[in-house]
Design a protein around this motif. Structure first.
Motif, PDB file in Angstrom:
ATOM      1  N   ARG A 171      61.699 155.679   2.714  1.00  0.00           N
ATOM      2  CA  ARG A 171      61.225 157.061   2.686  1.00  0.00           C
ATOM      3  C   ARG A 171      61.927 157.887   3.765  1.00  0.00           C
ATOM      4  NH1 ARG A 171      56.995 153.844   1.123  1.00  0.00           N
ATOM      5  NH2 ARG A 171      55.998 154.471  -0.825  1.00  0.00           N
ATOM      6  N   SER A 172      62.889 158.683   3.319  1.00  0.00           N
ATOM      7  CA  SER A 172      63.600 159.632   4.187  1.00  0.00           C
ATOM      8  C   SER A 172      64.078 158.978   5.472  1.00  0.00           C
ATOM      9  CB  SER A 172      62.680 160.819   4.506  1.00  0.00           C
ATOM     10  OG  SER A 172      62.282 161.464   3.311  1.00  0.00           O
ATOM     11  N   ASN A 190      66.489 157.073   0.485  1.00  0.00           N
ATOM     12  CA  ASN A 190      65.214 157.562  -0.028  1.00  0.00           C
ATOM     13  C   ASN A 190      65.034 157.060  -1.468  1.00  0.00           C
ATOM     14  OD1 ASN A 190      62.838 158.877  -0.544  1.00  0.00           O
ATOM     15  ND2 ASN A 190      63.618 160.933  -0.151  1.00  0.00           N
TER      16      ASN A 190
END
Length: 322
Positions: A171-172, A190
């Protein structure tokens, strides 16, 4: 060579002979004469080769069965003892020693039919057992969920899946996270992925975001796409249903026109013992259905009804499907 056991009475006589050879050759006391005799036995025809393949699969399950929990007198297969092997003289040892050492190293690195864990699997940093799942957080923004019967290793900013299945969520992340599956490296900043590797077959399913494969034959997967590569074949990209690909995380195994061999690989992660397919032809049959992992003991009966299969029950949860 033969094998005796009440639960194997309906197995073909040739498989009984093959089981005897498997036991002898993996006993640690096999001689060069045994090896020559075995090669002569196997060279008699394709039926002998197929019988040995089935025997290897059966022996593999015996090595993973919790036999110590079975009471004396249970229907445990008993292998007959071979005669005392001839002792190799010093000259034979010196001549054959190098070849034996090289063969042993090769067998440990690539065990035939997965008869025992490979060196890579034994050296994995993380391993899960039957029905066990584990969650890892190797770096900020990255979560790895291991399915049952899975082995992987973590290093900085990456993971290597040795065998089994895992869900990877990135996630990011400021730094890309990579996962190596089947010798190929896939990287993302991501994405949510479901990755699987078994018997030389690779499956990379992208559930969200995108992931890119580096090296030769570069591939990029977007959401709801998967890359499948079977041993010795070129990889293919196809659309998927993300809810099915990672359904195991919800305690459900869902199959839609899935080859039986692939379905069995997933089911075996959740049940003690082992389901074995008698031959490759059966493994190519397609199966559709839903199996709850907390009721996986019903899987054999369901498969028998769905595909009209013959079932041979062996002690310790071992089942042969024909």
């Amino acid at each position: 060579m033969t094998i005796h056991g009440t639960e194997t009475a309906d197995l073909p006589p040739l498989v009984h002979e093959a089981l005897g050879w498997v036991v002898r050759l993996t006993s640690g006391a096999a001689t060069t004469a045994d090896a020559e005799a075995f090669e002569a036995w196997r060279a008699q025809g394709p039926a002998h080769v197929e019988a040995f393949r089935e025997a290897i699969a059966f022996r593999r399950t015996l090595r993973t069965m919790p036999l110590s929990r079975l009471a004396p007198g249970s229907n445990v297969v008993a292998f007959e003892r071979g005669s005392r092997p001839a002792v190799l003289d010093r000259r034979a040892m010196l001549i054959g020693g190098g070849a034996v050492a090289a063969s042993a190293a090769m067998l440990m690195a690539t065990p035939p039919y997965g008869l025992w864990p490979s060196l890579a699997e034994l050296g994995a940093g993380e391993r899960t057992g039957v029905g066990e799942r584990r969650t890892l957080r190797p770096m900020a923004g990255v979560t790895v969920e291991m399915n049952a019967r899975t082995a992987l290793s973590l290093v900085q900013f990456s993971a290597r899946l040795i065998t089994g299945e895992a869900f990877v969520a990135v996630r990011s992340s400021q730094s890309p996270f990579s996962i190596v599956v089947g010798g190929k490296t896939w990287s993302t900043r991501n994405a949510e992925l479901n990755v699987r590797f078994s018997d030389g077959n690779t499956c990379i399913a992208c559930l969200r975001g995108s992931v890119r494969q580096s090296g030769d034959g570069v591939h990029t997967l977007g959401a709801n796409q998967q890359y499948v590569s079977k041993a010795g074949e070129a990889g293919q990209i196809s659309p998927i249903d993300a809810q099915i690909s990672a359904a195991w995380r919800r305690g459900v195994l869902i199959f839609r026109d899935t080859p039986l061999a692939e379905a069995i690989d997933s089911i075996n992660r959740y049940r003690p013992g082992r389901i074995i397919l008698a031959n490759e032809r059966i493994g190519r049959r397609l199966v559709s259905g839903m199996f709850h992992t907390n009721q996986i003991e019903n899987a054999v009966d369901q498969l028998q009804q769905l595909l009209l299969l013959q079932v041979t029950q062996i002690a310790g949860g071992v089942v042969i499907l024909r």
